[in-house]
Write an enzyme that holds these catalytic residues in place. Structure first.
Site: not given
Length: 438
Positions: A269-271, A274
């Site tokens: 979900h992040c890299i 973001d």
């Protein structure tokens, strides 16, 4: 009693909104620390599982949930009116991108609007969802003020970025240093009290914006370096150089080098997400973050590169992609977990399907494809059973994730062609021409 003192004496009630890969470990952490902890989610199946003492996330064992429930400290509900019972609310809801790679804060906004009618003076509200600098002030504080609540006086508002790493046995929720920023000094004091009650180390910062950008920097650092090594992989392939050997050699330098590894694209979900939160917000200030956007472009292009390499490998065997049976190994985005969020395997499956291939997948951690926001067409598909018969009929096997559970010796013995995006076959004996790195 002062709000901060409730957490020092373990009398505070903690509510965690959003019981996914971040929220579930967090609500368990507070229950284990001796607090009454209430988990909130719009999905009734999650609340029902926790109330029955069951985990729905593979790397979190049932025993952890059952123990927390048996202690009387863990509760779960879909009733947001129970927000009123809490002394602190921690928001852990998704922050995806929309179709135009712009921030989608609908989950954050919807959650805030759901809890605002039930808030009361003295509560701490902490946002943990990854987002752009200014979100806490612009989206959370403004709605609280519209409801007659004042940050730093009647309520205490903080931002503390999640730092979960699903499946990492070395780091659990509570032993990862916790960054905390507050809207006011009083907010920060309350936020530090909330988190130091369950976390080993707290890192206070001067504002919510600093905390928000801290989270983005951590993942942009990874995204940019992965983009760099992915670009080098393409160049090295053209030069007939093994990029994995190059990385191993470079890693022997004891200073000035950190190893990052190429792959079929970014997942989690992040890299993958973001960096775009920052590039979007930076445009508001007239800043064009070209370096970050270029890394994103390289990483988003990796599934196409893998597909192209697979096409070349099939062509050398007199086969076209159209009509070929292609097995994708690993649906989870990282090893040894069941987390499918933003997995590049979906992009590979979509790409091969568009070219007319017959697609199956094998992943012992993901026996059935669950619902996803972007790939609903694959929902309900089951992992292909691992048998010699099923492997021998494949024209190509693409290793997208390297799970420890994979039997690579059997894969080598039963396959006609392996496209390896993770250097998974490096330590396995294979016949010449079987493995193509991509």
């Amino acid at each position: 009693m002062k709000t901060a003192d409730k957490f020092k004496s373990k009398e505070g009630v903690v509510g965690v909104v959003g019981l996914g890969y971040v929220g579930l470990p967090l609500v368990l952490a507070y229950a284990n620390a001796g607090f009454r902890a209430i988990g909130f989610d719009i999905d009734p199946s999650k609340a029902e599982a926790l109330l029955a003492g069951r985990s729905y996330i593979k790397h979190i064992p049932n025993e952890q949930v059952a123990a927390a429930k048996a202690s009387g400290k863990l509760d779960a509900t879909t009733d947001f009116a129970r927000v009123a019972e809490c002394d602190a609310l921690i928001l852990c809801v998704p922050t995806p991108l929309d179709a135009h790679f712009e921030p989608d804060l609908s989950y954050v906004v919807g959650t805030i609007e759901s809890i605002v009618p039930h808030l009361h003076p003295g509560q701490i509200i902490s946002l943990e969802s990854t987002t752009y600098p200014g979100t806490t002030d612009e989206e959370l504080v403004t709605r609280l003020e519209a409801a007659g609540l004042t940050a730093g006086e009647s309520v205490f508002v903080v931002y503390s970025p999640e730092r979960e790493d699903p499946g990492n046995a070395q780091f659990a929720a509570t032993n990862i240093p916790k960054v905390v920023g507050g809207v006011t000094p009083a907010c920060l004091e309350a936020g530090v009290a909330l988190y130091e009650a369950a976390f080993d180390k707290i890192v206070p910062v001067s504002s919510c914006k600093v905390a928000e950008l801290t989270k983005l920097l951590e993942n942009i650092y990874r995204a940019v370096n992965i983009g760099l090594v992915n670009e080098l992989k393409v160049a090295a392939d053209r030069m007939d150089i093994d990029i994995w050997e190059v990385i191993r050699a470079a890693s022997t330098k004891p200073f000035g080098f950190n190893a990052f590894y190429p792959g079929p694209g970014l997942g989690g979900h992040c890299i993958p997400i973001d960096p775009f939160y920052l590039t979007w917000k930076a445009r508001e200030y007239g800043v064009h973050t070209r370096f970050i956007e270029l890394a994103g472009e390289v990483n988003r292009g990796m599934p196409d590169y893998v597909i192209h390499r697979t096409m070349e490998a099939l062509n050398e065997r007199g086969k076209s992609v159209k009509g070929s049976r292609i097995l994708l190994m690993g649906l989870a985005y990282k090893p040894n977990v069941d987390d499918m969020r933003e997995s590049p395997t979906f992009a590979l499956m979509d790409g091969f399907k568009r070219l007319g291939a017959e697609i199956t997948y094998h992943d012992p951690h993901v026996p059935v494809v669950g619902p996803t926001r972007e790939h609903m067409d694959w929902a309900g598909m089951e992992s292909l059973p691992w048998t010699e018969e099923n492997l021998r009929v494949q024209d190509c096997v693409v290793i997208a994730t390297k799970h420890d559970a994979f039997n690579l010796e059997e894969l080598a013995a039963w396959s006609d062609l392996i496209v390896d995006t993770r250097n998974a076959m490096a330590e396995t004996q294979t016949r010449e021409g079987l493995v193509v790195k991509a």
